[in-house]
Design a protein around this motif. Structure first.
Motif, PDB file in Angstrom:
ATOM      1  N   GLU A  60       8.577   4.031  -4.307  1.00  0.00           N
ATOM      2  CA  GLU A  60       8.386   4.323  -2.899  1.00  0.00           C
ATOM      3  C   GLU A  60       7.536   3.041  -2.161  1.00  0.00           C
ATOM      4  N   GLY A  61       6.317   2.802  -2.951  1.00  0.00           N
ATOM      5  CA  GLY A  61       5.398   1.811  -2.585  1.00  0.00           C
ATOM      6  C   GLY A  61       6.130   0.609  -2.491  1.00  0.00           C
ATOM      7  N   ALA A  62       6.876   0.141  -3.576  1.00  0.00           N
ATOM      8  CA  ALA A  62       7.441  -0.988  -3.592  1.00  0.00           C
ATOM      9  C   ALA A  62       8.901  -1.216  -2.634  1.00  0.00           C
ATOM     10  N   ARG A  63       9.271  -0.080  -2.200  1.00  0.00           N
ATOM     11  CA  ARG A  63      10.432  -0.248  -1.167  1.00  0.00           C
ATOM     12  C   ARG A  63       9.718  -0.384  -0.002  1.00  0.00           C
ATOM     13  N   ALA A  64       8.738   0.054   0.198  1.00  0.00           N
ATOM     14  CA  ALA A  64       7.661   0.111   1.695  1.00  0.00           C
ATOM     15  C   ALA A  64       7.738  -1.573   1.925  1.00  0.00           C
ATOM     16  N   ARG A  65       6.899  -1.888   0.579  1.00  0.00           N
ATOM     17  CA  ARG A  65       6.605  -3.438   0.734  1.00  0.00           C
ATOM     18  C   ARG A  65       7.767  -4.396   0.796  1.00  0.00           C
ATOM     19  N   LEU A  66       8.759  -4.100   0.336  1.00  0.00           N
ATOM     20  CA  LEU A  66      10.036  -4.789   0.598  1.00  0.00           C
ATOM     21  C   LEU A  66      10.678  -4.779   1.812  1.00  0.00           C
ATOM     22  N   ASP A  67      10.602  -3.594   2.447  1.00  0.00           N
ATOM     23  CA  ASP A  67      11.163  -3.386   3.879  1.00  0.00           C
ATOM     24  C   ASP A  67      10.050  -4.231   4.747  1.00  0.00           C
ATOM     25  N   ALA A  68       8.750  -4.061   4.444  1.00  0.00           N
ATOM     26  CA  ALA A  68       7.833  -4.799   5.448  1.00  0.00           C
ATOM     27  C   ALA A  68       7.941  -6.404   5.433  1.00  0.00           C
ATOM     28  N   PRO A  73       9.638 -11.599   7.998  1.00  0.00           N
ATOM     29  CA  PRO A  73       9.959 -13.008   8.189  1.00  0.00           C
ATOM     30  C   PRO A  73      11.425 -13.118   9.363  1.00  0.00           C
ATOM     31  N   ALA A  74      12.003 -11.875   9.384  1.00  0.00           N
ATOM     32  CA  ALA A  74      13.295 -12.063  10.140  1.00  0.00           C
ATOM     33  C   ALA A  74      12.840 -12.219  11.829  1.00  0.00           C
ATOM     34  N   ALA A  75      11.949 -11.768  12.253  1.00  0.00           N
ATOM     35  CA  ALA A  75      11.684 -12.079  13.650  1.00  0.00           C
ATOM     36  C   ALA A  75      11.369 -13.485  14.088  1.00  0.00           C
ATOM     37  N   PRO A  76      10.334 -14.154  13.221  1.00  0.00           N
ATOM     38  CA  PRO A  76      10.265 -15.402  13.563  1.00  0.00           C
ATOM     39  C   PRO A  76      11.354 -16.359  13.426  1.00  0.00           C
ATOM     40  N   GLU A  77      12.244 -16.212  12.331  1.00  0.00           N
ATOM     41  CA  GLU A  77      13.381 -17.016  12.025  1.00  0.00           C
ATOM     42  C   GLU A  77      14.426 -16.914  13.164  1.00  0.00           C
TER      43      GLU A  77
END
Length: 88
Positions: A60-68, A73-77
């Protein structure tokens, strides 16, 4: 004085994902092999449940880090793409 469940849970909390996963695999192997007493089987089952919780926590921690990371980066791109389109 703490009971065995509290002591075991505290010790389990210090395990890394790979350690917990490997121990869980061993617990499952021993349960599937059979040949253990009912008391030993119950103890193995309980340990397996604790290890599964540790693995779930790490995942769950890994999923949260991946989601973050994916959200960050999606917003700046998108902004960079909009700026390039506006300039052209």
């Amino acid at each position: 004085m703490t009971d065995d469940g509290t002591t075991t849970a505290a010790a389990t909390g210090t395990l890394g994902y790979e350690q917990a996963r490997d121990e869980l695999i061993e617990v499952v192997r021993r349960l599937e092999a059979g040949g253990t007493s009912l008391e030993d089987s119950l103890a193995l089952w309980e340990r397996g449940e604790e290890l599964a919780k540790v693995c779930r926590h790490w995942l769950e921690g890994a999923r949260a880090r991946l989601d973050a990371a994916l959200a960050g980066p999606a917003a700046p791109e998108r902004d960079a793409g909009d700026t390039a389109a506006d300039a052209g």
